[in-house]
Motif scaffolding. Structure first.
Motif: not given
Length: 389
Positions: A84, A86-87, A142, A145-146, A210
């Protein structure tokens, strides 16, 4: 001129505080591929396959694909990837970190062992380790996912193993560390963070956060106490107001300038002393951002910052931390292999950083917790004890 009224949606977004959930329902660590088979770890390579041959698992370890596999194998250390980025707050590419760590460097098998030359200890002969595959990722989502990461890491802990999280950008620290704290108790786990940035940047209340705010999120959400966090290696540009927040909340900071002045040995002495003092948490989560190393040794990262640690200092530090501090979990983040050089020096360093950390943990299991211990033969090659010398 009067100030315009705030839109209703803006106030509601600011009022909302994102939270990670509890429990592991629908954790996705088991799917229909792995139902109705006898549980237990299994090798995906043949005995003679290692390095870059065969099907690659992390360090050539046997694979576990369900929590039942971990339990049946009495696994103590489970490597789990989190692809991952994206952050990320710098260059993207850390989502390729887990596969790079599995396909670069030497692999250990029962036929091909990897004792550390500094200690002569093979961590995979002392600790029962396995590759647990990757956490599910909800592309573009997000929060989901988290939550999936938190649940996935929780299945490792509930099976009796300690996670070694292969990142992934630094944003994954919040869900991974939350899982560890959920298991051991909020406020009862300390954090040792090695990185070019403190990961303590402030974040809006409605924002998931992030890479630059990952540890701040763990503090703000009550997962860890700020005074139980120590960070080493920060450098670069100063963020206005952050230093005051760190001081006010008693975060222990060992910036790169201190290491330059005092040397890595005394700084690690002080770091470990703080983590093992009376009243400190019994166990710690080790968060390693590969950008703690100087870009000379680690160009393949999202936000490289000149002036970092030498590779030798980093390896020595994590080996000491693994041996001298009880670790509840480990993560290595911000490895972006697409930005690496042709020799893959960042990935090789990341690979060895984890190996040296696990070696330290193996030393601790063997009862060898003497500060900065190395095997005597590593200092003189054992030649002085040979007959006739």
């Amino acid at each position: 001129m009067t100030e315009a009224a705030e839109p209703e949606w803006g106030a509601s977004m600011r009022a909302a505080r994102p939270r990670l959930g509890t429990g592991t329902q629908d954790h996705a660590a088991v799917d229909h591929y792995n139902e109705n088979r006898k549980p237990g770890p299994f090798y995906v390579q043949r005995a003679y396959e290692y390095g870059r041959s065969g099907v690659q698992s992390y360090m050539g370890l046997p694979v576990c694909l369900t929590p039942e596999d971990l339990v049946a194998g009495e696994i103590e250390i489970a490597a789990c990837g989190v692809p991952w980025d994206a952050t990320a707050t710098g260059r993207s590419g850390a989502r390729f970190g887990p596969v790079a760590l599995r396909t670069t460097g030497m692999n250990s098998t029962n036929e091909f062992t990897l004792p550390d030359l500094h200690t002569r200890v093979d961590p995979f002969k002392v600790l029962r380790c396995a590759d647990y595959g990757d956490a599910p990722i909800a592309t573009g989502n997000t929060p989901e996912t988290f939550e999936d990461i938190r649940k996935f890491v929780t299945t490792v802990l509930e099976a009796g193993a300690r996670p070694v999280v292969l990142g992934g950008d630094h944003g994954i620290t919040w869900p991974s560390l939350t899982a560890v704290a959920d298991h051991h108790g909020h406020g009862r786990v300390g954090v040792i963070h090695l990185g070019a940035h403190t990961a303590m940047e402030p974040v809006d209340s409605w924002d998931m956060g992030g890479a630059r705010s990952a540890l701040r999120r763990t503090v703000d959400s009550g997962v860890v106490r700020a005074e139980h966090v120590v960070t080493l290696g920060s450098r670069g540009f100063h963020t206005s107001g952050l230093g005051g927040w760190l001081n006010d909340n008693k975060v222990r900071v060992h910036p790169a300038a201190e290491i330059d002045r005092r040397g890595i040995g005394p700084v690690i002495d002080e770091l470990i002393a703080g983590c093992t003092r009376p009243g400190a948490p019994d166990s710690h989560y080790l968060s390693i951002s590969i950008d703690v190393a100087d870009p000379m040794y680690a160009p393949g990262t999202g936000s490289p910052e000149p002036g970092g640690l030498r590779s030798t200092s980093l390896l020595r530090s994590v080996r000491r931390i693994g041996a001298e501090v009880d670790l509840a979990g480990i993560e290595l983040v911000e490895l972006s292999p697409h930005w690496d050089n042709d020799g893959q020096i960042t990935t090789l360093l990341a690979h060895r950083v984890l190996h040296h950390t696990l070696t330290g943990m193996a030393l601790r299991r063997l009862g060898i917790t003497e500060p900065d211990w190395v095997h005597p033969d590593a200092l003189d090659h054992g030649l002085t004890d040979r007959p006739g010398d």
